[in-house]
Design a protein around this motif. Structure first.
Motif, PDB file in Angstrom:
ATOM      1  N   GLU A 109     -15.991  53.050 -10.292  1.00  0.00           N
ATOM      2  CA  GLU A 109     -16.202  52.018 -11.314  1.00  0.00           C
ATOM      3  C   GLU A 109     -15.222  50.862 -11.215  1.00  0.00           C
ATOM      4  O   GLU A 109     -14.022  51.035 -11.402  1.00  0.00           O
ATOM      5  CB  GLU A 109     -16.107  52.620 -12.710  1.00  0.00           C
ATOM      6  CG  GLU A 109     -16.364  51.591 -13.793  1.00  0.00           C
ATOM      7  CD  GLU A 109     -16.349  52.182 -15.183  1.00  0.00           C
ATOM      8  OE1 GLU A 109     -15.778  51.545 -16.059  1.00  0.00           O
ATOM      9  OE2 GLU A 109     -16.896  53.263 -15.373  1.00  0.00           O
ATOM     10  N   GLY A 110     -15.749  49.703 -10.886  1.00  0.00           N
ATOM     11  CA  GLY A 110     -14.991  48.475 -11.019  1.00  0.00           C
ATOM     12  C   GLY A 110     -13.991  48.144  -9.944  1.00  0.00           C
ATOM     13  O   GLY A 110     -13.337  47.118 -10.028  1.00  0.00           O
ATOM     14  N   ILE A 111     -13.833  48.946  -8.915  1.00  0.00           N
ATOM     15  CA  ILE A 111     -12.811  48.643  -7.920  1.00  0.00           C
ATOM     16  C   ILE A 111     -13.071  47.303  -7.258  1.00  0.00           C
ATOM     17  O   ILE A 111     -12.179  46.499  -7.092  1.00  0.00           O
ATOM     18  CB  ILE A 111     -12.730  49.759  -6.857  1.00  0.00           C
ATOM     19  CG1 ILE A 111     -12.050  50.975  -7.442  1.00  0.00           C
ATOM     20  CG2 ILE A 111     -11.991  49.306  -5.610  1.00  0.00           C
ATOM     21  CD1 ILE A 111     -10.623  50.766  -7.878  1.00  0.00           C
ATOM     22  N   ASP A 112     -14.302  47.060  -6.845  1.00  0.00           N
ATOM     23  CA  ASP A 112     -14.607  45.825  -6.141  1.00  0.00           C
ATOM     24  C   ASP A 112     -15.039  44.704  -7.068  1.00  0.00           C
ATOM     25  O   ASP A 112     -15.265  43.591  -6.624  1.00  0.00           O
ATOM     26  CB  ASP A 112     -15.719  46.077  -5.108  1.00  0.00           C
ATOM     27  CG  ASP A 112     -15.286  47.089  -4.069  1.00  0.00           C
ATOM     28  OD1 ASP A 112     -14.099  47.083  -3.706  1.00  0.00           O
ATOM     29  OD2 ASP A 112     -16.129  47.881  -3.644  1.00  0.00           O
ATOM     30  N   MET A 113     -15.163  45.005  -8.355  1.00  0.00           N
ATOM     31  CA  MET A 113     -15.689  44.035  -9.297  1.00  0.00           C
ATOM     32  C   MET A 113     -14.714  42.877  -9.537  1.00  0.00           C
ATOM     33  O   MET A 113     -15.114  41.735  -9.659  1.00  0.00           O
ATOM     34  CB  MET A 113     -15.990  44.734 -10.621  1.00  0.00           C
ATOM     35  CG  MET A 113     -16.549  43.830 -11.680  1.00  0.00           C
ATOM     36  SD  MET A 113     -17.009  44.733 -13.162  1.00  0.00           S
ATOM     37  CE  MET A 113     -15.462  45.406 -13.702  1.00  0.00           C
ATOM     38  N   CYS A 114     -13.439  43.160  -9.606  1.00  0.00           N
ATOM     39  CA  CYS A 114     -12.452  42.146  -9.949  1.00  0.00           C
ATOM     40  C   CYS A 114     -11.948  41.421  -8.698  1.00  0.00           C
ATOM     41  O   CYS A 114     -11.901  41.977  -7.612  1.00  0.00           O
ATOM     42  CB  CYS A 114     -11.271  42.779 -10.669  1.00  0.00           C
ATOM     43  SG  CYS A 114     -11.721  43.648 -12.177  1.00  0.00           S
ATOM     44  N   GLU A 115     -11.540  40.180  -8.889  1.00  0.00           N
ATOM     45  CA  GLU A 115     -10.960  39.407  -7.802  1.00  0.00           C
ATOM     46  C   GLU A 115      -9.477  39.724  -7.677  1.00  0.00           C
ATOM     47  O   GLU A 115      -8.843  40.178  -8.633  1.00  0.00           O
ATOM     48  CB  GLU A 115     -11.142  37.917  -8.077  1.00  0.00           C
ATOM     49  CG  GLU A 115     -12.608  37.486  -8.089  1.00  0.00           C
ATOM     50  CD  GLU A 115     -12.772  36.016  -8.400  1.00  0.00           C
ATOM     51  OE1 GLU A 115     -11.772  35.275  -8.420  1.00  0.00           O
ATOM     52  OE2 GLU A 115     -13.920  35.606  -8.621  1.00  0.00           O
ATOM     53  N   ALA A 116      -8.926  39.486  -6.502  1.00  0.00           N
ATOM     54  CA  ALA A 116      -7.492  39.693  -6.279  1.00  0.00           C
ATOM     55  C   ALA A 116      -6.716  38.819  -7.255  1.00  0.00           C
ATOM     56  O   ALA A 116      -7.151  37.723  -7.570  1.00  0.00           O
ATOM     57  CB  ALA A 116      -7.143  39.347  -4.839  1.00  0.00           C
ATOM     58  N   PRO A 117      -5.583  39.273  -7.751  1.00  0.00           N
ATOM     59  CA  PRO A 117      -4.915  40.537  -7.454  1.00  0.00           C
ATOM     60  C   PRO A 117      -5.341  41.686  -8.372  1.00  0.00           C
ATOM     61  O   PRO A 117      -4.773  42.759  -8.313  1.00  0.00           O
ATOM     62  CB  PRO A 117      -3.453  40.201  -7.701  1.00  0.00           C
ATOM     63  CG  PRO A 117      -3.495  39.262  -8.866  1.00  0.00           C
ATOM     64  CD  PRO A 117      -4.757  38.426  -8.628  1.00  0.00           C
ATOM     65  N   TYR A 118      -6.358  41.487  -9.205  1.00  0.00           N
ATOM     66  CA  TYR A 118      -6.704  42.483 -10.219  1.00  0.00           C
ATOM     67  C   TYR A 118      -7.581  43.622  -9.693  1.00  0.00           C
ATOM     68  O   TYR A 118      -8.057  44.435 -10.452  1.00  0.00           O
ATOM     69  CB  TYR A 118      -7.312  41.808 -11.447  1.00  0.00           C
ATOM     70  CG  TYR A 118      -6.336  40.811 -12.003  1.00  0.00           C
ATOM     71  CD1 TYR A 118      -5.179  41.254 -12.628  1.00  0.00           C
ATOM     72  CD2 TYR A 118      -6.506  39.454 -11.825  1.00  0.00           C
ATOM     73  CE1 TYR A 118      -4.233  40.359 -13.088  1.00  0.00           C
ATOM     74  CE2 TYR A 118      -5.565  38.558 -12.293  1.00  0.00           C
ATOM     75  CZ  TYR A 118      -4.428  39.011 -12.918  1.00  0.00           C
ATOM     76  OH  TYR A 118      -3.486  38.129 -13.374  1.00  0.00           O
ATOM     77  N   ASN A 119      -7.769  43.694  -8.383  1.00  0.00           N
ATOM     78  CA  ASN A 119      -8.475  44.807  -7.768  1.00  0.00           C
ATOM     79  C   ASN A 119      -7.546  45.624  -6.867  1.00  0.00           C
ATOM     80  O   ASN A 119      -7.992  46.451  -6.107  1.00  0.00           O
ATOM     81  CB  ASN A 119      -9.693  44.312  -6.985  1.00  0.00           C
ATOM     82  CG  ASN A 119      -9.302  43.389  -5.846  1.00  0.00           C
ATOM     83  OD1 ASN A 119      -8.138  43.042  -5.689  1.00  0.00           O
ATOM     84  ND2 ASN A 119     -10.277  42.976  -5.060  1.00  0.00           N
ATOM     85  N   ASP A 120      -6.254  45.361  -6.939  1.00  0.00           N
ATOM     86  CA  ASP A 120      -5.271  46.011  -6.070  1.00  0.00           C
ATOM     87  C   ASP A 120      -4.859  47.358  -6.653  1.00  0.00           C
ATOM     88  O   ASP A 120      -3.934  47.438  -7.451  1.00  0.00           O
ATOM     89  CB  ASP A 120      -4.051  45.109  -5.901  1.00  0.00           C
ATOM     90  CG  ASP A 120      -3.007  45.703  -4.972  1.00  0.00           C
ATOM     91  OD1 ASP A 120      -3.270  46.777  -4.383  1.00  0.00           O
ATOM     92  OD2 ASP A 120      -1.925  45.101  -4.848  1.00  0.00           O
ATOM     93  N   ILE A 121      -5.543  48.432  -6.237  1.00  0.00           N
ATOM     94  CA  ILE A 121      -5.196  49.743  -6.779  1.00  0.00           C
ATOM     95  C   ILE A 121      -4.004  50.362  -6.071  1.00  0.00           C
ATOM     96  O   ILE A 121      -3.563  51.440  -6.431  1.00  0.00           O
ATOM     97  CB  ILE A 121      -6.397  50.718  -6.778  1.00  0.00           C
ATOM     98  CG1 ILE A 121      -6.883  50.989  -5.374  1.00  0.00           C
ATOM     99  CG2 ILE A 121      -7.504  50.217  -7.682  1.00  0.00           C
ATOM    100  CD1 ILE A 121      -7.809  52.185  -5.284  1.00  0.00           C
ATOM    101  N   ASP A 122      -3.449  49.655  -5.068  1.00  0.00           N
ATOM    102  CA  ASP A 122      -2.208  50.132  -4.446  1.00  0.00           C
ATOM    103  C   ASP A 122      -1.001  49.743  -5.296  1.00  0.00           C
ATOM    104  O   ASP A 122       0.076  50.299  -5.145  1.00  0.00           O
ATOM    105  CB  ASP A 122      -2.065  49.572  -3.026  1.00  0.00           C
ATOM    106  CG  ASP A 122      -3.101  50.174  -2.088  1.00  0.00           C
ATOM    107  OD1 ASP A 122      -3.459  51.356  -2.282  1.00  0.00           O
ATOM    108  OD2 ASP A 122      -3.551  49.459  -1.183  1.00  0.00           O
ATOM    109  N   ASP A 123      -1.170  48.787  -6.185  1.00  0.00           N
ATOM    110  CA  ASP A 123      -0.131  48.392  -7.140  1.00  0.00           C
ATOM    111  C   ASP A 123      -0.201  49.377  -8.310  1.00  0.00           C
ATOM    112  O   ASP A 123      -1.191  49.424  -9.038  1.00  0.00           O
ATOM    113  CB  ASP A 123      -0.398  46.960  -7.612  1.00  0.00           C
ATOM    114  CG  ASP A 123       0.588  46.463  -8.661  1.00  0.00           C
ATOM    115  OD1 ASP A 123       1.126  47.275  -9.446  1.00  0.00           O
ATOM    116  OD2 ASP A 123       0.805  45.244  -8.706  1.00  0.00           O
ATOM    117  N   ALA A 124       0.851  50.177  -8.492  1.00  0.00           N
ATOM    118  CA  ALA A 124       0.828  51.248  -9.504  1.00  0.00           C
ATOM    119  C   ALA A 124       0.559  50.715 -10.907  1.00  0.00           C
ATOM    120  O   ALA A 124      -0.183  51.333 -11.678  1.00  0.00           O
ATOM    121  CB  ALA A 124       2.134  52.035  -9.465  1.00  0.00           C
ATOM    122  N   MET A 125       1.137  49.585 -11.273  1.00  0.00           N
ATOM    123  CA  MET A 125       0.926  49.048 -12.617  1.00  0.00           C
ATOM    124  C   MET A 125      -0.491  48.484 -12.764  1.00  0.00           C
ATOM    125  O   MET A 125      -1.097  48.597 -13.826  1.00  0.00           O
ATOM    126  CB  MET A 125       1.965  47.976 -12.944  1.00  0.00           C
ATOM    127  CG  MET A 125       3.360  48.550 -13.072  1.00  0.00           C
ATOM    128  SD  MET A 125       3.469  49.825 -14.353  1.00  0.00           S
ATOM    129  CE  MET A 125       3.716  48.791 -15.768  1.00  0.00           C
TER     130      MET A 125
END
Length: 142
Positions: A109-125
């Motif tokens: 759900e939603g991983i590719d939906m957002c544009e960078a940087p808000y799709n960066d799941i490597d960023d813990a926060m």
């Protein structure tokens, strides 16, 4: 009165339709600064949540501090492949969600939906903000 709804509450007495149970003032909610509407993208809420939980210490709201104390990675989207496969084994074909599309939604759900940087799941926060929005938001309101 919809058992298929993913959200709900338990009550110890009847709640009348339309009865207000609790009101949270808008200024205490995390939300996108622009116009809000029911079909607003989760991306704007992820962005607002990320900004709220990464603010300087003296700018953190009580709600942002609460979110920072919440467990990490507790929804399937952020589990290891092994953990996700184990969930599917436990659910089997009898426990909900029984629809394979729902499994896929839980995992992607939603991983590719957002544009960078808000799709960066490597960023813990960022991953934590995304998880909080998936688990807790109500449309564009958090």
């Amino acid at each position: 009165d919809d058992p298929t709804s993913p959200k709900g509450i338990f009550a110890t007495e009847n709640i009348e339709e339309g009865e207000v149970i609790c009101e949270i003032p808008m200024h205490l909610m995390i939300h996108h600064e622009g116009e809000l509407y029911k079909n607003s993208s989760d991306c704007t809420t992820v962005e607002a949540t990320y900004k709220a939980i990464t603010a300087e210490e003296h700018m953190l709201t009580p709600y942002a501090k609460y979110l920072l104390q919440q467990p990490r990675n507790y929804i399937p989207l952020f589990w290891s492949d092994e953990g996700y496969d184990f969930l599917l084994q436990m659910l089997g074909k009898y426990l909900p969600p029984q629809n394979s599309d729902m499994y896929e939604l839980l995992y992607t759900e939603g991983i590719d939906m957002c544009e960078a940087p808000y799709n960066d799941i490597d960023d813990a926060m960022m991953r934590h903000a995304r998880m909080m929005v998936i688990a807790r938001s109500d449309y564009a309101y958090m």
